[in-house]
Design a protein around this motif. Structure first.
Motif, PDB file in Angstrom:
ATOM      1  N   ASP A  22       0.825  -1.219   0.000  1.00 40.82           N
ATOM      2  CA  ASP A  22       0.000   0.000   0.000  1.00 40.82           C
ATOM      3  C   ASP A  22       0.860   1.270   0.000  1.00 40.82           C
ATOM      4  OD1 ASP A  22      -2.476  -1.415   0.093  1.00 40.82           O
ATOM      5  OD2 ASP A  22      -2.122  -1.782   2.230  1.00 40.82           O
ATOM      6  N   LEU A  23       1.985   1.221  -0.715  1.00 36.17           N
ATOM      7  CA  LEU A  23       2.868   2.379  -0.852  1.00 36.17           C
ATOM      8  C   LEU A  23       2.704   2.988  -2.241  1.00 36.17           C
ATOM      9  CD1 LEU A  23       6.176   1.105   0.816  1.00 36.17           C
ATOM     10  CD2 LEU A  23       4.674   2.915   1.665  1.00 36.17           C
ATOM     11  N   PRO A  24       2.858   4.320  -2.355  1.00 35.62           N
ATOM     12  CA  PRO A  24       2.795   4.965  -3.673  1.00 35.62           C
ATOM     13  C   PRO A  24       3.856   4.397  -4.615  1.00 35.62           C
ATOM     14  CG  PRO A  24       2.764   6.602  -1.917  1.00 35.62           C
ATOM     15  CD  PRO A  24       3.097   5.293  -1.272  1.00 35.62           C
ATOM     16  N   LEU A  25       3.543   4.382  -5.907  1.00 35.46           N
ATOM     17  CA  LEU A  25       4.453   3.823  -6.901  1.00 35.46           C
ATOM     18  C   LEU A  25       5.407   4.884  -7.430  1.00 35.46           C
ATOM     19  CD1 LEU A  25       1.978   1.635  -8.979  1.00 35.46           C
ATOM     20  CD2 LEU A  25       3.297   1.018  -6.945  1.00 35.46           C
ATOM     21  N   PRO A  26       6.593   4.459  -7.905  1.00 34.80           N
ATOM     22  CA  PRO A  26       7.512   5.417  -8.545  1.00 34.80           C
ATOM     23  C   PRO A  26       6.827   6.107  -9.718  1.00 34.80           C
ATOM     24  CG  PRO A  26       8.542   3.269  -8.263  1.00 34.80           C
ATOM     25  CD  PRO A  26       7.100   3.087  -7.931  1.00 34.80           C
ATOM     26  N   LYS A  27       7.317   7.302 -10.050  1.00 31.91           N
ATOM     27  CA  LYS A  27       6.724   8.045 -11.158  1.00 31.91           C
ATOM     28  C   LYS A  27       7.257   7.580 -12.517  1.00 31.91           C
ATOM     29  CE  LYS A  27       6.302  12.094  -8.149  1.00 31.91           C
ATOM     30  NZ  LYS A  27       6.782  13.465  -7.890  1.00 31.91           N
ATOM     31  N   LYS A  28       8.515   7.123 -12.519  1.00 35.00           N
ATOM     32  CA  LYS A  28       9.104   6.735 -13.808  1.00 35.00           C
ATOM     33  C   LYS A  28      10.206   5.699 -13.579  1.00 35.00           C
ATOM     34  CE  LYS A  28       9.746   9.993 -16.747  1.00 35.00           C
ATOM     35  NZ  LYS A  28      10.267  11.212 -17.398  1.00 35.00           N
ATOM     36  N   ILE A  29      10.241   4.713 -14.485  1.00 34.65           N
ATOM     37  CA  ILE A  29      11.328   3.734 -14.496  1.00 34.65           C
ATOM     38  C   ILE A  29      11.931   3.774 -15.890  1.00 34.65           C
ATOM     39  CG2 ILE A  29      11.937   1.300 -14.295  1.00 34.65           C
ATOM     40  CD1 ILE A  29       9.500   1.056 -12.371  1.00 34.65           C
ATOM     41  N   PHE A  30      13.191   4.152 -15.965  1.00 36.30           N
ATOM     42  CA  PHE A  30      13.839   4.332 -17.274  1.00 36.30           C
ATOM     43  C   PHE A  30      14.921   3.266 -17.439  1.00 36.30           C
ATOM     44  CE2 PHE A  30      16.143   5.893 -20.798  1.00 36.30           C
ATOM     45  CZ  PHE A  30      15.346   6.815 -21.468  1.00 36.30           C
ATOM     46  N   GLY A  31      14.731   2.412 -18.447  1.00 37.87           N
ATOM     47  CA  GLY A  31      15.699   1.345 -18.722  1.00 37.87           C
ATOM     48  C   GLY A  31      16.580   1.694 -19.897  1.00 37.87           C
ATOM     49  N   HIS A  32      17.831   2.051 -19.615  1.00 33.64           N
ATOM     50  CA  HIS A  32      18.741   2.446 -20.705  1.00 33.64           C
ATOM     51  C   HIS A  32      19.392   1.232 -21.352  1.00 33.64           C
ATOM     52  CE1 HIS A  32      22.448   1.591 -18.490  1.00 33.64           C
ATOM     53  NE2 HIS A  32      21.903   2.158 -17.440  1.00 33.64           N
ATOM     54  N   GLY A  33      20.019   1.464 -22.480  1.00 33.74           N
ATOM     55  CA  GLY A  33      20.688   0.390 -23.215  1.00 33.74           C
ATOM     56  C   GLY A  33      22.061   0.083 -22.657  1.00 33.74           C
ATOM     57  N   TRP A  34      22.741  -0.824 -23.317  1.00 33.18           N
ATOM     58  CA  TRP A  34      24.088  -1.239 -22.917  1.00 33.18           C
ATOM     59  C   TRP A  34      25.136  -0.411 -23.650  1.00 33.18           C
ATOM     60  CZ3 TRP A  34      22.614  -6.987 -24.008  1.00 33.18           C
ATOM     61  CH2 TRP A  34      21.926  -7.502 -22.906  1.00 33.18           C
ATOM     62  N   ILE A  35      26.271  -0.242 -22.995  1.00 37.19           N
ATOM     63  CA  ILE A  35      27.457   0.267 -23.682  1.00 37.19           C
ATOM     64  C   ILE A  35      28.191  -0.943 -24.239  1.00 37.19           C
ATOM     65  CG2 ILE A  35      29.615   1.560 -23.459  1.00 37.19           C
ATOM     66  CD1 ILE A  35      27.069   3.212 -23.092  1.00 37.19           C
ATOM     67  N   LEU A  36      28.213  -1.047 -25.547  1.00 30.37           N
ATOM     68  CA  LEU A  36      28.839  -2.188 -26.213  1.00 30.37           C
ATOM     69  C   LEU A  36      30.279  -1.856 -26.574  1.00 30.37           C
ATOM     70  CD1 LEU A  36      25.913  -3.000 -28.674  1.00 30.37           C
ATOM     71  CD2 LEU A  36      26.267  -3.916 -26.376  1.00 30.37           C
TER      72      LEU A  36
END
Length: 649
Positions: free
Chosen positions: A278-292
């Protein structure tokens, strides 16, 4: 006016003494975002840390003959040293072994159990020890391999407690639909929707096959698993269970910055756990790419690791931070090469920014004794520059809100390039010849004032460089609001040209050096699992040479017969030097310190067995030795008159 609050996190990393460039990427981004939001007036809190429980770490400690914390502590300190080197300004570093955090995990688990969100059962499935994850047979790749790391999995069965993840399938899909920016970029959201639509199963959240972890309070043969343990560090960091006021101030999180490989844990499991609490959810989840590297993900097992430390040591922290944020589009994979980095340093940092600051301050010193002149009547050309300068901040802000760091820097560099073009358009050197002093005053003032704005804009990205620019133009009173105003640099301020912000690099030469330094560090870390401070000490020791090494260098006394300016390079002189048995052509970058006639007839020390190198079209066959400090340079010579060609030993 009360400050707005902003909370951001990076992943709670597995403690690894071999933190490579891919690991540092997220943390550099988070630090830049924090500094930018602070400049905007936000009260920012940044949490990171280490996930220190689990079977993999316990086994590594046993192999090393150490207790888990004895094994882990030096590695964690090594990570903190690297963050310090990169000027990472975190507010909380949560170790999952911290007593406060372990207490939180125990209480969270109990609360979920008492609410019926966790139940006891048994689990049988394919288990990957390195990833500490169970997989169904349909999820495996190449028959029997983990879809995340590619290693082989094994069948495992054990008693476990389950979290009712399947219960939250519809709520998660509704969350994504009603909050389109909750998962970014869009491609990651589509992946999560596809994964959920395949059907969520309840999640095993304890282990009984090992004991390195937080004990389940009411069943101590079980330890709480990573999904509840590590993810809860984001709560611990801002006072969950200990400081209710701080927790309520900063939660919910504004943005979790993570690598795409752990998107599922953060975008599916973590919101479901928070819903259950019952906790508020994060506003944003940002999944970045890999450094190849060479179009492949960096991996110790593959041997294609690039470390940050040699780059920082040779080119500076700001050059690395700039390249990482400018070269790669945040959210997509990016292919790292040393050639790209070195060329970017030369083009953007040396040619564009460095030359702009150097030329502008030098002209102020040359034409007005280093005193900022007064701006007089403005032309359409001036107004065009001013308009570009005062509107850049808001364009950058819009891109930063979208976490588009590369294009935000491009907007800043549009102003840098526009200001350089302004020099070519106004030709100050012509104005002084034509005695148009009033016009020249306006031009020089506009240049310095544009540089003031540029310095403020790059500060969150390149703090050290910004401070050095401020020193040269005599300005320090920055505020975010000042970046949309033109005319704040006070007339009469003393400017002072300092050292180059960035030195031009010989790309071919630097490639050999930086690749070698990185290879040496890889080998060093293969031999020993060392902390950063120990690595530095061993690296120093490994750089010592023997008398046999020194004997390979051939030094001779040479007499300078001729000296001419290099036809294509302002900093180079071309010498004809008699070394006894022949006359050599040697090119040296000492024109800043000596004129063409200063050294003719002098006897200097020359390295004569260097491989010839072509310097801007002239082949150089040797090197003149010289000593320098920050301000002066002196070629090395002899006290007594000895013959040309005499060997130095």
């Amino acid at each position: 006016m009360e400050k707005k609050n902003f909370y951001l996190t990076t992943p709670i990393y597995y403690p690894n003494s071999n933190l490579h460039l891919g690991h540092t990427y997220t943390t550099i981004v988070a630090d830049v975002l924090k500094k930018y939001k602070q400049a905007q007036g936000f009260d920012v809190f940044f949490t990171t840390g280490t996930d220190e429980h689990g079977q993999k770490l316990q086994e590594s400690a046993i192999k090393a003959g150490k207790a888990p914390l004895e094994y882990i502590d030096p590695i964690v300190e090594s990570a903190k040293e690297l963050w310090k080197t990169l000027d990472i300004d975190f507010d909380a570093f949560v170790r999952s072994t911290d007593k406060i955090h372990e207490k939180n995990v125990s209480e969270i688990f109990t609360k979920l159990y008492e609410k019926g969100e966790i139940y006891k059962g048994s689990y049988k499935g394919m288990y990957c020890v390195p990833c500490e994850a169970f997989w169904t047979e349909s999820q495996l790749v190449e028959g029997n391999k983990c879809p995340d790391c590619g290693r082989e999995v094994s069948l495992s069965e054990e008693e476990t407690y389950f979290f009712r993840l399947s219960k939250y399938q519809d709520r998660l899909l509704k969350l994504y639909e009603e909050n389109p920016d909750f998962i970014q970029p869009e491609s990651r959201k589509n992946e999560m929707i596809s994964f959920i639509n395949e059907g969520l199963t309840d999640l095993s959240v304890t282990r009984s096959s090992f004991d390195w972890g937080v004990k389940v309070p009411f069943d101590e043969k079980h330890v709480v698993y990573v999904w509840i343990d590590a993810l809860s560090c984001y709560l611990t960091g801002i006072g969950y269970g200990t400081d209710e006021e701080k927790f309520n101030k900063f939660w919910p999180c504004d943005v979790h910055l993570i690598g795409k490989e752990i998107m599922r844990f953060h975008a599916i499991i973590w919101p479901a756990i928070l819903m259950a609490l019952d906790l508020p959810l994060p506003k944003k989840i940002f999944g970045h790419g890999w450094i190849l590297f060479d179009d492949d993900k960096m991996s110790k097992s593959k041997g294609n690791i690039v470390y940050a430390e040699p780059i920082i040591e040779r080119y500076g922290m700001d050059a690395l931070r700039y390249f990482m944020l400018r070269e790669f589009t945040f959210g997509q994979d990016g292919n790292f090469t040393y050639t790209k980095m070195l060329n970017r340093i030369n083009s953007d940092l040396v040619n564009d920014l460095g030359n702009l600051v150097s030329r502008s301050v030098a002209m102020c010193e040359k034409y007005f004794g280093g005193i900022v002149p007064a701006q007089t009547e403005l032309t359409e050309l001036d107004n065009d520059l001013i308009e570009t300068a005062i509107t850049t901040r808001d364009r950058v802000a819009e891109l930063m809100d979208k976490l588009n760091f590369s294009m935000a820097l491009e907007e800043i560099w549009k102003l840098v390039r526009r200001t350089n073009k302004y020099i070519d358009e106004t030709t100050p050197w012509t104005l002084i010849k034509e005695q148009k002093e009033e016009r020249l005053k306006t031009v020089i003032y506009n240049l310095l004032e544009s540089i003031r704005i540029i310095s403020g804009l790059i500060k969150p990205f390149m703090k050290e460089t910004s401070l050095r620019i401020n020193e040269q133009i005599g300005y320090s009173d920055y505020s975010y609001e000042d970046l949309t105003k033109f005319g704040l640099l006070k007339v009469g301020t003393k400017v002072c040209k300092g050292k180059n912000l960035f030195d031009r690099l010989d790309v071919d030469k630097e490639l050999e050096i930086i690749i070698q330094k990185n290879s040496e560090l890889i080998e060093l870390r293969k031999k020993k699992n060392l902390g950063a401070s120990q690595v530095k000490e061993e690296a120093k020791e490994s750089e010592l040479i023997t008398i046999d090494d020194f004997a390979k260098v051939e030094l001779k006394v040479g007499k300078i017969l001729e000296c001419q300016p290099h036809p294509k390079a302002d900093r180079l002189l071309v010498f004809k030097i008699d070394i006894g048995d022949e006359v050599r052509t040697i090119v040296s970058g000492i024109r800043k310190y000596y004129s063409e006639t200063d050294l003719i007839g002098k006897k200097v020390i020359v390295v004569t067995n260097l491989k010839p190198v072509n310097l801007r079209g002239v082949e150089s066959n040797g090197m003149i030795l010289a000593a320098s400090d920050d301000e002066n340079l002196s070629v090395l010579t002899v006290l007594n008159d000895v013959k040309e060609g005499s060997e130095v030993s």
